[in-house]
Design a protein around this motif. Sequence first.
Motif, short mmCIF file in Angstrom:
data_model
loop_
_atom_site.label_atom_id
_atom_site.label_comp_id
_atom_site.label_asym_id
_atom_site.label_seq_id
_atom_site.Cartn_x
_atom_site.Cartn_y
_atom_site.Cartn_z
N TYR A 1 32.73 39.71 30.04
CA TYR A 1 34.18 39.86 30.19
C TYR A 1 34.80 40.47 28.93
CZ TYR A 1 39.13 38.64 30.54
OH TYR A 1 40.49 38.68 30.57
N GLU A 2 35.74 41.38 29.16
CA GLU A 2 36.57 41.92 28.09
C GLU A 2 37.93 42.26 28.66
OE1 GLU A 2 36.85 45.77 25.07
OE2 GLU A 2 34.89 45.11 25.81
N GLY B 1 41.37 43.25 24.77
CA GLY B 1 39.98 43.29 24.37
C GLY B 1 39.36 41.93 24.10
N HIS B 2 40.11 40.85 24.32
CA HIS B 2 39.60 39.49 24.10
C HIS B 2 38.45 39.20 25.07
CE1 HIS B 2 40.01 35.56 22.26
NE2 HIS B 2 39.95 34.98 23.43
N ARG B 3 37.49 38.39 24.65
CA ARG B 3 36.28 38.18 25.44
C ARG B 3 36.17 36.80 26.07
NH1 ARG B 3 32.61 42.21 25.02
NH2 ARG B 3 32.96 43.78 23.40
N HIS B 4 37.26 36.06 26.07
CA HIS B 4 37.21 34.72 26.69
C HIS B 4 38.31 34.62 27.76
CE1 HIS B 4 34.28 33.30 23.76
NE2 HIS B 4 35.00 33.92 22.83
N MET C 1 39.17 34.23 42.67
CA MET C 1 38.03 34.76 41.92
C MET C 1 38.44 35.66 40.76
SD MET C 1 35.61 33.32 43.62
CE MET C 1 34.16 34.09 42.92
N GLY C 2 39.71 35.69 40.42
CA GLY C 2 40.17 36.51 39.31
C GLY C 2 39.91 35.86 37.96
N ARG C 3 40.38 36.49 36.89
CA ARG C 3 40.19 35.98 35.54
C ARG C 3 41.48 36.14 34.74
NH1 ARG C 3 34.25 38.42 33.75
NH2 ARG C 3 32.97 36.94 34.91
N VAL C 4 41.75 35.17 33.85
CA VAL C 4 42.95 35.19 33.02
C VAL C 4 42.53 35.16 31.56
CG1 VAL C 4 45.10 34.02 32.42
CG2 VAL C 4 44.26 33.95 34.78
N GLU D 1 43.73 39.31 35.81
CA GLU D 1 43.11 40.43 36.51
C GLU D 1 42.40 39.95 37.76
OE1 GLU D 1 39.66 43.84 35.80
OE2 GLU D 1 40.65 42.93 34.07
N SER D 2 42.81 40.48 38.90
CA SER D 2 42.18 40.11 40.16
C SER D 2 40.84 40.83 40.30
CB SER D 2 43.09 40.48 41.33
OG SER D 2 43.17 41.89 41.47
N VAL D 3 40.07 40.44 41.32
CA VAL D 3 38.77 41.06 41.55
C VAL D 3 38.91 42.54 41.90
CG1 VAL D 3 36.72 41.04 43.03
CG2 VAL D 3 37.71 38.90 42.25
#
Length: 302
Positions: A36-37, A42-45, A52-55, A63-65
């Motif tokens: 992940y970035e 540019g953070h990696r966590h 199923m997205g990521r924050v 960011e959604s899939v």
Amino acid sequence: MFTEFKDTSLLKFIDYFDSDQVCLNYLAKYKHSKEYECKKCGHRHFWPGKKMGRVCKSCRYSESVTANTLFHKLKFNLRKAFYILFEMSTTSKSVSSIVMAQKYEITQKTAWLFMSKVRRAMSSSGQFSLTGQCEVDELLSGGKRKGKTGRGAANKEKVAVVIEKQGKTGVKRMYALRIANFSTEQLGRLFSKHISPEAEITTDLWSGYKPLKKVYKITSQKSDPGENFNLIHRCIQQLKGWLRGIHHSVSGKHLQGYLDEYCYRFNRHSSKDTAFDSLVQRMIMHPPVPKKMLDQLYCLST
């Protein structure tokens, strides 16, 4: 446990992708396969997000899939999108946007736009040049018109085609490129993108090929119908028949997309079971393409 879908059976496809959530999970497995970035800082966590997205833990960017892919801002449900991908990648000829719209209860405009984006994913990267015995020829697209015939015909789209032969009667791979004219410069675009200097190439006696002999191993022969160039002539006739029979009329500015679609399926005739899965991965890795960018992407100067 994640299992790649590798089959051409419509019934198995329907059973496998029986909900939008299954389709979303399928996309997530590929999109989240890399480290992940955050796209913004540019953070990696990250924290797990909705659907199923990521924050991002730093800037809180969610960011959604489907974000930053060719599924971005999809105007209908994901399951329908998967069905369209399956038809375009595994069926022998696919269907027009009019038929696709009727089958999946969306507008023709929406179907055409999404199918155009799929064709972007189907375009060749040009990284795997043809190295064997090849034949090169050209075709004119645009139906019957008054005036000159052959290379001198006006107001017709021009396409350069190359095939790599497999034995005496088979074709291993095929690529087609829309060109502005039949000059050495334009024909050279096909050579530089798809043909290795190691390949053994046969062309007809057109003068545009002569300067290319400085770089490529080209043998020129007089075209004699029924005696030579049978394989590439058959491939060209099948391509023209597909354009006329399925799509009837294709605008010049979008012709390359249709050529890419045809060649994508053609080049996977012996591995159709993996064509859908490969296309999903391409859709995920490709950045979004807004409608206003489609014309620019197929510019003849590139």
